[in-house]
Design an enzyme around this catalytic site. Structure first.
Site, PDB file in Angstrom:
ATOM      1  N   GLU A 320       0.836  -1.207   0.000  1.00  0.00           N
ATOM      2  CA  GLU A 320       0.000   0.000   0.000  1.00  0.00           C
ATOM      3  C   GLU A 320       0.872   1.260   0.000  1.00  0.00           C
ATOM      4  O   GLU A 320       0.579   2.228  -0.702  1.00  0.00           O
ATOM      5  CB  GLU A 320      -0.945   0.014   1.197  1.00  0.00           C
ATOM      6  CG  GLU A 320      -1.866   1.230   1.206  1.00  0.00           C
ATOM      7  CD  GLU A 320      -2.835   1.242   2.381  1.00  0.00           C
ATOM      8  OE1 GLU A 320      -2.643   0.449   3.321  1.00  0.00           O
ATOM      9  OE2 GLU A 320      -3.777   2.053   2.348  1.00  0.00           O
ATOM     10  N   LYS A 341      -6.536   1.056  12.130  1.00  0.00           N
ATOM     11  CA  LYS A 341      -6.710  -0.364  12.495  1.00  0.00           C
ATOM     12  C   LYS A 341      -5.791  -0.753  13.638  1.00  0.00           C
ATOM     13  O   LYS A 341      -6.005  -1.773  14.295  1.00  0.00           O
ATOM     14  CB  LYS A 341      -6.467  -1.255  11.277  1.00  0.00           C
ATOM     15  CG  LYS A 341      -7.581  -1.177  10.235  1.00  0.00           C
ATOM     16  CD  LYS A 341      -7.421  -2.230   9.164  1.00  0.00           C
ATOM     17  CE  LYS A 341      -8.516  -2.130   8.110  1.00  0.00           C
ATOM     18  NZ  LYS A 341      -8.288  -1.014   7.178  1.00  0.00           N
TER      19      LYS A 341
END
Lengths: 421, 79
Positions: A320, A341
């Site tokens: 990512e 997260k």
């Protein structure tokens, strides 16, 4: 094309059971990880999750209604009620504050997996029985993944489009995009959107365990979700729901609603690569971010904050960041990046929804939520990136981008912008 | 030990989320207690489980009120 604005948000997560609690958790860098209580995990490799606890569904919902619903649907409806009250569609006492035109309002609410708990229970009951099929008549309506949307449409009498999107951990992002399109294209005035997930179950934990997707740091669970840390060892399963009430700017202004942020742009793309591994160069994710900026008419230099998918898996986190660097070029060094997260765990089909709420809260409250649990730098990660480790930063956020990616190679990127008329 | 009638009423209270006072002998599951066809199927299944019997579909269709359930079960369950 209509402009799309957010007027209500609802959040139910392991770090807060309401938007104010969630905000407080994001600002203080709270870890939601705790021992699993929903089943006995003794024989499982992972024995913790980001469970929603100390939560009373009857605060918003009728007891009779609750017993017909899977946990994920209860969570969707709970967060929807908070969002509808904030939007001024409902009053704080639960009565109607604003009469919607029902034909012009809908609900697109995702779940990545659906009512796994209900399905599991029925299969166990059958296996433990005499062999005579006796399935609860509510099994199917509890289990199917569209019931968040279905029940929300019924609860608020929304007769416009209602359905669920399914793209694993990107489901919530696709729901928001579909709902925003309905408004952008003038098909609806107001949409309830987002996602809900509740699969802290034997099959959920066991299934992700055998993929080696989950952290097994049972001896230090609070710090197990550690995106971008050299010692990250998988994601921590979360549960909960995030709901956004979005509407056309005209509709919001005509009824005098408070505008929280604008949905500036969004885009979807695919890796076309592997069922669970991300494209190693982030090829698909890059396209989603680039197209979201293009549609929003925003340049990379204007983005202040990227809320990443960042699940704390060895492969996903670096892929990512590669994609982000490709999409943002040198401007990447001037913005903040973080993975919430690290605090909430991974809510799968609800991830995009609660992370969208985090982006909106960042804009409203001028702060960057942190990536907590950072101990050791990963030599494969560019140290010049500002990953907002361990502590929230005070900073004006005008534009925030939220990434989410799902098994199957589904990518979605959504951009929120501070509202200016 | 609770009588069949008491057990039936308790199941109805639990499953339909109604007040015990509403669960009169004449009360119809669908017309008075807010049940729909799925709730009725679930009630029959709960009766089967509680009393360890099997209620054939054609009999189940005739059980529409609290009283009908109690009468049927009293006639079918070994005491």
């Amino acid at each position: 094309m209509k402009r799309v604005v957010v007027t209500g948000i609802g959040a139910l997560t392991a770090i807060g059971n309401s938007v104010p609690e969630y905000l407080e958790g994001l600002q203080s860098g709270k870890s939601g990880a705790k021992p699993i209580t929903q089943f006995d995990p003794e024989l499982f490799k992972t024995q913790f999750a980001c469970e929603v606890t100390d939560w009373d569904p009857t605060h918003y919902l009728d007891k009779r209604e609750i017993r017909r619903l899977d946990r994920y649907v209860i969570m969707a409806m709970y967060a929807a009620e908070e969002a509808m009250r904030m939007a001024g569609i409902k009053n704080e006492d639960g009565t109607t504050a604003f009469e919607l035109n029902p034909d012009r309002a809908g609900a697109i609410v995702a779940s990545g997996i659906g009512g796994l708990r209900s399905l599991e229970k029925e299969i166990e009951d059958f296996e433990g029985g005499s062999g005579t099929p006796r399935y609860n008549p509510f099994m199917i309506p509890r289990m199917i993944a569209n019931m968040g949307a279905g029940h929300i449409s019924m609860a608020y009498n929304l007769r416009g489009p209602s359905y669920a999107t399914v793209s694993a951990c990107a489901s919530g992002g696709h729901a928001l995009a579909a709902a925003a399109d309905d408004i952008r294209l003038g098909r609806a005035d107001l949409m309830v959107t987002g996602g809900a997930e509740a699969v802290v179950t034997k099959v959920g934990i066991g299934g992700f365990n055998s993929m080696k997707a989950l952290s097994t740091r049972n001896d230090d669970m609070k710090t197990a979700s550690r995106p971008y840390d050299a010692d990250r060892d998988g994601f921590v399963l979360g549960e909960g729901a995030g709901i956004l009430v979005i509407e056309s700017l005209e509709h919001a202004q005509a009824r005098g609603a408070t505008i929280l942020a604008e949905v500036a742009g969004y885009a979807a793309s695919s890796d076309a690569y592997h069922i669970s591994a991300p494209h190693p160069e982030g090829a698909g994710a890059k396209i989603a971010m680039e197209n979201a900026m293009k549609y929003a008419g925003i340049s990379p230099a204007e983005v202040d904050y990227i809320n990443t998918h960042g699940t704390s898996t060895p492969l996903g986190d670096t892929a990512e960041l590669k994609a982000i660097k490709l999409a943002f070029g040198e401007d990447v060094y001037n913005l903040n990046i973080s993975s919430t997260k690290s605090m909430t765990g991974h809510l799968l089909g609800a991830a995009a929804a609660i992370e969208s709420v985090a982006c909106i809260l960042a804009i409203q409250n001028s702060f960057i939520p942190p990536t907590i649990n950072h101990f050791t730098d990963d030599p494969n990660i560019d140290p010049r990136l500002n990953l907002t480790f361990n502590k929230a930063e005070n900073k004006t956020v005008d534009v925030a981008l939220s990434n989410t990616f799902g098994f199957g190679g589904h990518n979605s990127a959504t951009i929120f912008r501070r509202f200016k008329s | 030990m609770a009588s069949i009638e008491e057990k039936v009423k308790q199941i109805i209270v639990d499953k339909l989320g109604v007040d015990e006072a509403e669960v009169t002998s004449e009360a119809s599951f669908q017309n008075d207690l807010g049940a729909d066809s799925l709730d009725t199927v679930e009630l029959i299944m709960e009766f089967e489980k509680e009393f360890d019997i099997s209620i054939p579909d054609e009999q189940a269709e005739n059980i529409q009120t609290v009283g009908q359930a109690v009468t049927y079960l009293e006639g079918s369950v070994d005491k």
